[in-house]
Design an enzyme around this catalytic site. Structure first.
Site, short mmCIF file in Angstrom:
data_model
loop_
_atom_site.label_atom_id
_atom_site.label_comp_id
_atom_site.label_asym_id
_atom_site.label_seq_id
_atom_site.Cartn_x
_atom_site.Cartn_y
_atom_site.Cartn_z
N ARG A 48 0.85 -1.19 0.00
CA ARG A 48 0.00 0.00 0.00
C ARG A 48 0.88 1.24 0.00
O ARG A 48 2.10 1.15 0.13
CB ARG A 48 -0.94 -0.02 1.21
N GLY A 49 0.21 2.41 -0.14
CA GLY A 49 0.95 3.66 -0.26
C GLY A 49 1.22 3.88 -1.74
O GLY A 49 1.66 2.96 -2.45
N ARG A 89 -6.65 -0.91 -7.52
CA ARG A 89 -7.16 0.17 -6.64
C ARG A 89 -7.23 1.43 -7.52
O ARG A 89 -6.30 1.68 -8.30
CB ARG A 89 -6.24 0.41 -5.43
N GLN A 193 -3.05 2.73 9.66
CA GLN A 193 -1.71 2.87 9.07
C GLN A 193 -0.82 3.78 9.90
O GLN A 193 0.40 3.64 9.89
CB GLN A 193 -1.82 3.44 7.64
N ASP A 234 -2.09 10.57 -2.88
CA ASP A 234 -2.38 9.46 -3.80
C ASP A 234 -2.60 9.96 -5.22
O ASP A 234 -2.41 9.22 -6.18
CB ASP A 234 -3.60 8.68 -3.31
N ASN A 244 -5.81 12.16 -0.65
CA ASN A 244 -4.96 11.41 0.29
C ASN A 244 -5.89 10.68 1.28
O ASN A 244 -7.12 10.83 1.22
CB ASN A 244 -3.98 12.35 1.01
N LYS A 245 -5.29 9.93 2.17
CA LYS A 245 -6.06 9.12 3.11
C LYS A 245 -7.16 9.94 3.78
O LYS A 245 -6.94 11.08 4.18
CB LYS A 245 -5.11 8.55 4.16
O1 MRU Z 1 -4.87 3.13 1.73
P1 MRU Z 1 -3.40 3.39 1.75
O2 MRU Z 1 -2.73 2.92 3.00
O3 MRU Z 1 -2.72 2.89 0.49
O4 MRU Z 1 -3.29 4.97 1.73
C1 MRU Z 1 -2.02 5.56 1.71
C2 MRU Z 1 -2.06 7.03 1.78
O5 MRU Z 1 -3.08 7.65 1.78
C3 MRU Z 1 -0.73 7.71 1.75
O6 MRU Z 1 -0.77 8.89 2.46
C4 MRU Z 1 -0.36 8.04 0.30
O7 MRU Z 1 -0.50 6.90 -0.52
C5 MRU Z 1 1.02 8.55 0.18
S1 MRU Z 1 2.22 7.30 0.54
C6 MRU Z 1 3.75 8.02 0.36
#
Ligand code: MRU
Length: 345
Positions: A48-49, A89, A193, A234, A244-245
């Site tokens: 993820r990320g 995703r 996370q 993202d 972003n998250k």
């Molecule tokens: O659902 P995730 O854990 O993939 O979400 C990740 C995030 O929102 C991060 O902040 C983003 O991908 C940047 S990672 C450097």
């Protein structure tokens, strides 16, 4: 250094993923040799990320080609399987970007695709290290402080990237320069996370921090306990709006009210100039069960339905700086539809 995504050649060529669903309790790896395995790992958030998804996507094309040879897929089946990786995703543009970086070389064979995919991985680390220097410079100049107290959201460290990290990379850089105060890491509901992964990385790096519930973050900002919010991204679209998250936008709103900078840090591979505004971003809706259960136990009453958008969009006028390895732009100060072109890949 921890590696979230690796290519391993022998005894069997494969992607080796650090399984992030079970961290920090267990450090176990997944060996990925099939498209089904990779799609499942992406959708379960074992990997993820956004930048790590880009690396997994690029290496995933090699996995698909190897499986095609083993299983006798024809070209159209192979392309369909590559598309399945690309679309596993929807919100982080890096996943599709990573696949697209190598896809054009498929006619030249798996060895050539692997060379390009390895390039995606190494370029990501270089970009993260550079953007971390630029971001730290910008924050220190903007705040004028000897030590900067930071709030961050989700996980943006080595686990979320090929190496080093984005927003986390800036925090690490400030720490290395002895210019970092206390870090507030949001726990990041519902999959934690922040408390599971960011706190694990901060602990390993010896960085002083506290973990707070997501709902505490705006108040932490308004009480003057932090000097800057730094988050990853993202997808950063052409006008600067940033996905972003989920929970990120509450930090941005509070920072605007408190008059402190809200900084978005990402490699240029996260900038999507083909999407005009945040309204056009496909926000991943995850399983409602993630919200109404906790620690494997149901917490909401039977019949209650979860609402589980995995990301939110922060409007560009709330973003003080977008930092990539190519430079820094200030969307809140200089709104312009083509502003991001300066720092896109
Ligand atoms: O659902 P995730 O854990 O993939 O979400 C990740 C995030 O929102 C991060 O902040 C983003 O991908 C940047 S990672 C450097």
């Amino acid at each position: 250094m921890v590696l979230a995504v690796e290519w391993v050649e022998s005894p069997q060529p494969r992607i080796r993923l650090l399984d992030q669903t079970v961290l920090p309790a267990q450090e176990t790896h997944l060996d990925i040799t099939t498209v089904d395995g990779l799609v499942a790992a992406i959708q379960s958030l074992a990997v993820r990320g956004a930048p790590a998804l880009g690396a997994a996507g690029a290496l995933g094309v090699v996995v698909a080609m190897n499986q095609a040879s083993r299983d006798g897929w024809d070209e159209s089946r192979l392309q369909a399987e590559v598309d399945r990786i690309r679309l596993a995703r929807p919100t982080a543009v890096n996943l599709a970007w990573g696949v697209d970086q190598v896809r054009g070389a498929m006619t030249q064979g798996a060895d050539q695709v692997l060379i390009l995919a390895r390039g995606v991985v190494t370029d990501d680390e270089a970009a993260n290290r550079e953007l971390s220097r630029l971001g730290a410079d910008w924050i220190l100049e903007r705040t004028g402080l000897e030590r900067v107290r930071v709030v961050t959201h989700c996980n943006t460290g080595a686990l979320a990237t090929s190496a080093w990290g984005t927003a986390y990379g800036i925090i690490h850089e400030l720490h290395d320069r002895d210019r970092l105060g206390l870090v507030y890491a949001d726990e990041t509901r519902p999959l934690l996370q922040g408390s599971r992964l960011t706190s694990w990385e901060l602990t390993q790096d010896g960085i002083e921090h506290v973990v707070q519930v997501d709902g505490a973050a705006p108040s932490t900002i308004l009480r003057g306990l932090v000097d800057v919010a730094i988050i990853g991204a993202d997808r950063i679209v052409a006008n600067g709006d940033t996905a972003n998250k989920v929970g990120s936008v509450s930090l941005a709103l509070a920072c605007a009210r408190a008059g402190i900078p809200f900084v978005v840090a990402a490699p240029s591979s996260t900038v999507d100039l083909a999407t005009a505004t945040g309204d056009d971003i496909d926000i991943e809706q995850r399983d409602p069960e993630e919200v109404v259960n906790f620690g494997g136990r149901r917490t909401a009453p039977e019949g209650a339905v979860g609402f589980n958008p995995a990301f939110d969009v922060t409007p560009h006028d709330l973003i003080s700086a977008v930092v990539t390895e190519r430079g820094v732009v200030e969307p809140a100060n200089t709104p312009h539809p083509t502003l991001l072109a300066r720092i896109a890949g």
